[in-house]
Design an enzyme around this catalytic site. Structure first.
Site, PDB file in Angstrom:
ATOM      1  N   ASP A  86     -28.849 -18.000   7.951  1.00  0.00           N
ATOM      2  CA  ASP A  86     -28.597 -18.167   6.528  1.00  0.00           C
ATOM      3  C   ASP A  86     -29.277 -16.948   5.890  1.00  0.00           C
ATOM      4  OD1 ASP A  86     -28.978 -18.637   3.858  1.00  0.00           O
ATOM      5  OD2 ASP A  86     -29.287 -20.793   4.089  1.00  0.00           O
ATOM      6  N   LYS A 142     -18.030  -0.456   2.701  1.00  0.00           N
ATOM      7  CA  LYS A 142     -17.589  -0.437   1.313  1.00  0.00           C
ATOM      8  C   LYS A 142     -17.030  -1.797   0.917  1.00  0.00           C
ATOM      9  CE  LYS A 142     -13.465   1.090  -0.084  1.00  0.00           C
ATOM     10  NZ  LYS A 142     -12.309   0.196   0.055  1.00  0.00           N
ATOM     11  N   HIS A 172     -14.205   4.700   6.040  1.00  0.00           N
ATOM     12  CA  HIS A 172     -13.509   4.793   7.332  1.00  0.00           C
ATOM     13  C   HIS A 172     -12.510   5.955   7.384  1.00  0.00           C
ATOM     14  CE1 HIS A 172     -10.239   2.448   5.465  1.00  0.00           C
ATOM     15  NE2 HIS A 172      -9.481   2.843   6.462  1.00  0.00           N
ATOM     16  N   GLU A 210       0.540   3.010   0.564  1.00  0.00           N
ATOM     17  CA  GLU A 210       0.619   1.823   1.424  1.00  0.00           C
ATOM     18  C   GLU A 210       1.884   1.048   1.093  1.00  0.00           C
ATOM     19  OE1 GLU A 210      -3.294  -0.085   2.498  1.00  0.00           O
ATOM     20  OE2 GLU A 210      -3.597   0.438   0.410  1.00  0.00           O
ATOM     21  N   HIS A 234     -12.145   7.010  -0.557  1.00  0.00           N
ATOM     22  CA  HIS A 234     -11.310   7.708   0.419  1.00  0.00           C
ATOM     23  C   HIS A 234     -10.704   9.013  -0.135  1.00  0.00           C
ATOM     24  CE1 HIS A 234     -11.907   4.021   2.462  1.00  0.00           C
ATOM     25  NE2 HIS A 234     -10.889   3.354   1.980  1.00  0.00           N
TER      26      HIS A 234
HETATM   27  C1  BG6 Z   1      -9.508  -0.021   2.540  1.00  0.00           C
HETATM   28  C2  BG6 Z   1      -9.014  -0.704   1.285  1.00  0.00           C
HETATM   29  O1  BG6 Z   1     -10.702   0.660   2.293  1.00  0.00           O
HETATM   30  O2  BG6 Z   1      -8.540   0.891   3.009  1.00  0.00           O
HETATM   31  C3  BG6 Z   1      -7.684  -1.395   1.532  1.00  0.00           C
HETATM   32  O3  BG6 Z   1      -9.959  -1.651   0.835  1.00  0.00           O
HETATM   33  C4  BG6 Z   1      -6.701  -0.434   2.142  1.00  0.00           C
HETATM   34  O4  BG6 Z   1      -7.160  -1.937   0.326  1.00  0.00           O
HETATM   35  C5  BG6 Z   1      -7.303   0.289   3.344  1.00  0.00           C
HETATM   36  O5  BG6 Z   1      -5.555  -1.180   2.536  1.00  0.00           O
HETATM   37  C6  BG6 Z   1      -6.374   1.390   3.834  1.00  0.00           C
HETATM   38  O6  BG6 Z   1      -6.861   1.895   5.031  1.00  0.00           O
HETATM   39  P1  BG6 Z   1      -5.882   2.542   6.091  1.00  0.00           P
HETATM   40  O7  BG6 Z   1      -6.790   3.063   7.154  1.00  0.00           O
HETATM   41  O8  BG6 Z   1      -4.957   1.459   6.552  1.00  0.00           O
HETATM   42  O9  BG6 Z   1      -5.143   3.619   5.363  1.00  0.00           O
END
Ligand code: BG6
Length: 481
Positions: A86, A142, A172, A210, A234
């Site tokens: 917890d 994040k 990432h 996306e 990003h």
């Molecule tokens: C994330 C976002 O950081 O990145 C998401 O929170 C998004 O909303 C994602 O879909 C996109 O990552 P990738 O690697 O699929 O382009």
């Protein structure tokens, strides 16, 4: 190297979708030493065996080539452990410390894949119980804050318990192979550097598109929006990599110092420039690949009167000698026609065309996804009467083909870097705060503007104002050229 990797949020979405599959790939590639432990932490009571069974089930959702065989899973599962915690109870941190001390691994990585509102409390408790020794690193997922103020508060709490070298902020996108290649392209080759400046470059476009909508994440997304979700982190990280000066070494701080300078050189927004240079949109129902899809306001857990943006396009400039006057266009959105992320560097037109027919300026396309590659678009002589008529043609480099055996996913790379203490691909607190400082006037101007986001049909490239933004200077977005 004996390591302990503690996964706070061990039964969360990120653990299933990204972290466990990435850890398994690292294991399959022989990069996870067999004497390591992965300790998942969550609230419910579970045994190690029950947690392993859960993970085995979840692997069924992973793409087939990345699923473990039963034997592979057995071996991988040997690394997996579970600890109930917890996160508000100091005793539970002491119990975790006892688990870790019993083994005294030389590296301990504490991965906070929880909701960010817990970060401050977790870091305080970790510091208080002494889980912050020199062998410990903390990884923060994040979103790191909701605005500049909350980001600063998180950083203060992190700093109270850990040094900057111990705090690894994940973006990432920095783990994507194409981003490594962007660094290699710029600083491993002399070819582009003389051209990488205002004299040769007409504009730069970054598109992170996306096809998916917000899915089941409506509650998170509606509090966040595309500017916070994709641009503040990003897209800006990619921009810094493109625009930075060559660092003097490949050390993490040498690189991050240069990235920070770019962020500090971005032209600050005012209410007037937000109105002129930033477009926000929200998807309505539409058709994607022949399928009818719902609009944002019809998505689960989204209020019917939401003003949350699912699309942003903006123009900015990097105010320094290298880039003065060169527009940088960023664009991201959900429910666009395709999933693609790319950077387009558009070079200037030839100064004096001597060939017949329309000439096209050269461009370099850095593709991040779905494929990972580089295209250099050139004009070439075509057909029998060569020289008369030029046609566009491209040099096309597919990194998956060039290095078939070596592709490593973003999370796999970042997790291995976290274990190895390589900080290059993690975001420093000053970079992160500077990125927040830059987006704040946009958030403030939007909050004060009674006109909400502009609607766009799912399956389109965003509101028409996005094309108009770039057309103002005589340019077009790449997919339209
Ligand atoms: C994330 C976002 O950081 O990145 C998401 O929170 C998004 O909303 C994602 O879909 C996109 O990552 P990738 O690697 O699929 O382009």
């Amino acid at each position: 190297m004996a390591f302990d990797l503690v996964l706070f949020g061990g039964t969360g979405d990120l653990a299933w979708r990204k972290l466990m599959p990435a850890l398994f790939q690292a294991f399959r590639h022989g990069k996870l030493p067999a004497d390591g432990r992965i300790i998942a932490v969550a609230r419910d009571a579970r045994t190690d065996a029950q947690y392993r069974a859960l993970i085995r089930e979840k692997f069924a959702d992973v793409e087939e080539a990345k699923q473990p065989s039963p034997e592979e899973f057995e071996r991988f599962a040997g690394l997996l452990h579970y600890q109930r915690m917890d996160l508000s109870r100091p005793e539970d941190y002491l119990a975790l410390k006892a688990t870790l001390d019993a083994r005294a691994a030389n590296t301990v990585v504490l991965y906070l894949a929880t909701s960010p509102h817990l970060f401050t409390g977790i870091c305080e408790q970790l510091g208080r119980c002494g889980l912050n020794g020199p062998q410990v690193r903390v990884v923060l997922e994040k979103p790191l804050g909701h605005d500049l103020q909350s980001a600063r508060a998180i950083n203060r709490a992190v700093r109270a318990a850990f040094s900057e070298q111990q705090a690894l902020r994940i973006d990432h996108y920095l783990g994507k192979p194409a981003v490594q290649n962007l660094m290699a392209l710029r600083f491993g080759n002399a070819l582009f550097e003389p051209l990488w400046r205002r004299e040769s470059i007409a504009n730069i476009q970054i598109t992170l598109a996306e096809r998916i909508g917000v899915g089941t994440r409506g509650d998170y997304y509606d509090q966040t929006g595309a500017l916070r979700d994709m641009v503040q982190n990003h897209a800006l990280q990619l921009l810094t990599m493109l625009a930075m000066e060559p660092p003097s070494t490949s050390d993490a701080d040498a690189i991050r110092d240069e990235k920070l300078k770019v962020l500090k050189s971005l032209r600050p927004f005012t209410p007037e420039t937000v109105a002129r240079d930033v477009v926000r949109g929200q998807y309505r129902a539409g058709v994607i690949e022949g399928q009818r899809v719902a609009g944002y306001l019809e998505e689960q857990k989204v209020p019917a009167d939401s003003r949350c943006e699912t699309f942003v396009a903006l123009r900015t400039e990097v105010q320094n000698w290298r880039w003065a006057g060169v527009p940088f266009y960023l664009r991201t959105g959900k429910r666009l026609p395709s999933r693609e992320a790319h950077i387009v560097v558009n070079f200037r037109e030839v100064p004096h065309p001597i060939f017949a027919g329309a000439s096209r300026a050269n461009k370099l396309v850095i593709k991040l996804q779905p494929e990972d590659g580089l295209e250099l678009h050139l004009m070439a002589a075509q057909g029998a009467r060569s020289g008369d008529q030029l046609a566009p043609v491209k040099l096309d480099l597919d990194f998956d083909k060039a290095f078939p055996a070596e592709r490593v996913g973003a999370y796999e790379r970042l997790l291995m870097d976290a274990l190895a203490g390589r900080l290059n691909l993690f975001v420093r607190s000053d970079e992160q705060e500077q990125a927040w400082a830059w987006v704040m006037p946009v958030l403030q101007a939007w909050a004060a503007d009674p006109a909400g986001p502009r609607p766009y049909a799912a399956g389109s490239w965003g509101p028409p104002a996005s094309s108009a933004l770039i057309a103002r200077e005589g340019f077009v977005w790449d997919e339209e050229s």
